[in-house]
Design a protein around this motif. Structure first.
Motif, PDB file in Angstrom:
ATOM      1  N   PHE A  40       0.848  -1.187   0.000  1.00 39.49           N
ATOM      2  CA  PHE A  40       0.000   0.000   0.000  1.00 39.49           C
ATOM      3  C   PHE A  40       0.887   1.242   0.000  1.00 39.49           C
ATOM      4  CE2 PHE A  40      -3.244  -2.752   2.118  1.00 39.49           C
ATOM      5  CZ  PHE A  40      -4.320  -2.475   1.276  1.00 39.49           C
ATOM      6  N   THR A  41       0.561   2.222  -0.831  1.00 39.51           N
ATOM      7  CA  THR A  41       1.140   3.541  -0.622  1.00 39.51           C
ATOM      8  C   THR A  41       0.395   4.165   0.550  1.00 39.51           C
ATOM      9  OG1 THR A  41      -0.437   4.638  -2.096  1.00 39.51           O
ATOM     10  CG2 THR A  41       1.622   3.812  -3.085  1.00 39.51           C
ATOM     11  N   ALA A  42       0.981   5.166   1.170  1.00 36.38           N
ATOM     12  CA  ALA A  42       0.320   5.808   2.304  1.00 36.38           C
ATOM     13  C   ALA A  42      -1.008   6.422   1.867  1.00 36.38           C
ATOM     14  CB  ALA A  42       1.233   6.870   2.902  1.00 36.38           C
ATOM     15  N   GLU A  43      -1.023   7.028   0.677  1.00 34.58           N
ATOM     16  CA  GLU A  43      -2.237   7.678   0.186  1.00 34.58           C
ATOM     17  C   GLU A  43      -3.349   6.658  -0.059  1.00 34.58           C
ATOM     18  OE1 GLU A  43       1.290  10.081  -0.474  1.00 34.58           O
ATOM     19  OE2 GLU A  43       0.769   8.026  -1.068  1.00 34.58           O
ATOM     20  N   ARG A  44      -2.985   5.528  -0.669  1.00 31.78           N
ATOM     21  CA  ARG A  44      -3.991   4.520  -0.975  1.00 31.78           C
ATOM     22  C   ARG A  44      -4.559   3.900   0.295  1.00 31.78           C
ATOM     23  NH1 ARG A  44      -2.647  -1.184  -3.028  1.00 31.78           N
ATOM     24  NH2 ARG A  44      -4.692  -2.152  -3.231  1.00 31.78           N
ATOM     25  N   LEU A  45      -3.694   3.646   1.279  1.00 35.88           N
ATOM     26  CA  LEU A  45      -4.174   3.067   2.526  1.00 35.88           C
ATOM     27  C   LEU A  45      -5.064   4.060   3.270  1.00 35.88           C
ATOM     28  CD1 LEU A  45      -4.242   0.737   4.462  1.00 35.88           C
ATOM     29  CD2 LEU A  45      -2.086   1.530   5.457  1.00 35.88           C
ATOM     30  N   ALA A  46      -4.666   5.325   3.286  1.00 33.57           N
ATOM     31  CA  ALA A  46      -5.487   6.346   3.940  1.00 33.57           C
ATOM     32  C   ALA A  46      -6.867   6.407   3.297  1.00 33.57           C
ATOM     33  CB  ALA A  46      -4.795   7.706   3.853  1.00 33.57           C
ATOM     34  N   GLN A  47      -6.901   6.334   1.978  1.00 34.33           N
ATOM     35  CA  GLN A  47      -8.176   6.357   1.265  1.00 34.33           C
ATOM     36  C   GLN A  47      -9.016   5.136   1.625  1.00 34.33           C
ATOM     37  OE1 GLN A  47      -7.910   5.931  -3.028  1.00 34.33           O
ATOM     38  NE2 GLN A  47      -9.750   7.162  -3.329  1.00 34.33           N
ATOM     39  N   ARG A  48      -8.377   3.993   1.734  1.00 35.82           N
ATOM     40  CA  ARG A  48      -9.106   2.762   2.038  1.00 35.82           C
ATOM     41  C   ARG A  48      -9.765   2.802   3.401  1.00 35.82           C
ATOM     42  NH1 ARG A  48      -7.484  -3.475   0.850  1.00 35.82           N
ATOM     43  NH2 ARG A  48      -8.733  -4.463   2.470  1.00 35.82           N
ATOM     44  N   ILE A  49      -9.115   3.423   4.373  1.00 40.09           N
ATOM     45  CA  ILE A  49      -9.685   3.449   5.725  1.00 40.09           C
ATOM     46  C   ILE A  49     -10.462   4.729   6.006  1.00 40.09           C
ATOM     47  CG2 ILE A  49      -7.828   1.958   6.552  1.00 40.09           C
ATOM     48  CD1 ILE A  49      -6.583   4.368   7.933  1.00 40.09           C
ATOM     49  N   GLY A  50     -10.577   5.595   4.989  1.00 45.60           N
ATOM     50  CA  GLY A  50     -11.349   6.814   5.151  1.00 45.60           C
ATOM     51  C   GLY A  50     -10.697   7.841   6.040  1.00 45.60           C
ATOM     52  N   MET A  51      -9.378   8.006   5.891  1.00 44.53           N
ATOM     53  CA  MET A  51      -8.632   8.934   6.737  1.00 44.53           C
ATOM     54  C   MET A  51      -7.933   9.959   5.865  1.00 44.53           C
ATOM     55  SD  MET A  51      -5.870   7.825   9.685  1.00 44.53           S
ATOM     56  CE  MET A  51      -5.612   8.862  11.129  1.00 44.53           C
ATOM     57  N   ASP A  52      -7.798  11.163   6.372  1.00 42.15           N
ATOM     58  CA  ASP A  52      -7.069  12.198   5.652  1.00 42.15           C
ATOM     59  C   ASP A  52      -5.620  11.741   5.447  1.00 42.15           C
ATOM     60  OD1 ASP A  52      -6.688  15.115   4.767  1.00 42.15           O
ATOM     61  OD2 ASP A  52      -5.151  14.854   6.308  1.00 42.15           O
ATOM     62  N   PRO A  53      -5.108  11.801   4.210  1.00 43.66           N
ATOM     63  CA  PRO A  53      -3.740  11.317   3.943  1.00 43.66           C
ATOM     64  C   PRO A  53      -2.687  11.990   4.811  1.00 43.66           C
ATOM     65  CG  PRO A  53      -4.907  11.635   1.891  1.00 43.66           C
ATOM     66  CD  PRO A  53      -5.789  12.200   2.974  1.00 43.66           C
ATOM     67  N   TYR A  54      -2.857  13.287   5.067  1.00 41.82           N
ATOM     68  CA  TYR A  54      -1.876  13.988   5.898  1.00 41.82           C
ATOM     69  C   TYR A  54      -1.905  13.453   7.326  1.00 41.82           C
ATOM     70  CZ  TYR A  54       0.456  17.700   8.476  1.00 41.82           C
ATOM     71  OH  TYR A  54       1.285  18.401   9.305  1.00 41.82           O
ATOM     72  N   ALA A  55      -3.113  13.186   7.848  1.00 40.41           N
ATOM     73  CA  ALA A  55      -3.233  12.656   9.209  1.00 40.41           C
ATOM     74  C   ALA A  55      -2.628  11.265   9.302  1.00 40.41           C
ATOM     75  CB  ALA A  55      -4.699  12.624   9.631  1.00 40.41           C
TER      76      ALA A  55
END
Length: 230
Positions: free
Chosen positions: A87-102
């Motif tokens: 997972f890239t950080a952005e893709r994982l953040a999107q998957r769990i519904g979290m802001d990528p920066y957070a």
């Protein structure tokens, strides 16, 4: 972001196992949308430079091996578990519904502040139980705290606890801490030298930024040093 954990020896061994030349490896990576010259494979295998996260993923796919095999370590941080699952950080953040920066901040600071739902989704995405996920975050945070205290104070006191936490040989840990303590002391010497010389705020800020970057990368440097003698 720092380069991901990577073993040049394991990468070369994986390529030889599938009987591919560097030219064939980059041709396979190109089919995955990652265009690199054969010289890149030579550089990775020689240890001259490590691949980026996306390069690591494409290389693992091209060599038909898990990312973890190229990392040559059991994942012990949130980032390493993410990398092992490609997972890239952005893709994982999107998957769990979290802001990528957070999410990126959670990885960098080794502190998890996600909601219960985000925590459940993250554990599922990484193939972990929730309790195991929280243990990963807690242990990484403890490692960071101990490393900061070690480089800022009497490093010998922290050899045993860090060896236990990192499951590493005490001699390797002692050697790593001695080097890291010396490097951190040089930052302070540079800062004080420029402060006494009244070099100006710009130069002092540059040193402060360099030190902050060094501290951010400290856990990864430490792990590399105790596992590969880097």
């Amino acid at each position: 972001m720092s380069r991901p954990p990577f073993s040049p020896a394991e990468a070369r061994a994986a390529r030889l196992r599938v009987g591919m030349t560097p030219e064939q490896v980059v041709a396979s990576m190109a089919q995955l949308g990652m265009d690199r010259p054969p010289e890149a494979v030579h550089a990775w295998e020689s240890g001259t430079v490590a691949p980026s996260e996306t390069e690591l993923f494409a290389l693992a796919d091209a060599l038909w091996c898990p990312v973890q095999a190229l990392m040559a370590r059991v994942p012990s941080t949130l980032r390493e578990h993410r990398l092992a699952r490609q997972f890239t950080a952005e893709r994982l953040a999107q998957r769990i519904g979290m802001d990528p920066y957070a999410y990126a901040r959670a990885e960098a600071e080794h502190r998890w502040s996600g909601t219960d739902r985000q925590t459940l989704l993250l554990a599922d995405a990484l193939g972990l139980r929730v309790d195991d996920l929280l243990d990963v975050v807690d242990q990484a945070a403890e490692l960071v705290t101990l490393l900061h205290e070690a480089v800022e104070g009497r490093w010998k006191t922290y050899v045993a606890p860090l060896a236990d936490l990192a499951r590493a040989d005490q001699r390797a840990v002692a050697q790593a801490l001695r080097t890291l303590h010396r490097e951190y002391a040089l930052f302070n010497e540079r800062y004080m030298g420029h402060l006494v010389a009244r070099s100006g705020d710009v130069r002092l800020k540059e040193i402060a930024v360099d030190r902050a970057r060094w501290l951010r990368d400290l856990p990864e440097r430490f792990r590399l040093m105790v596992t590969h003698g880097a």
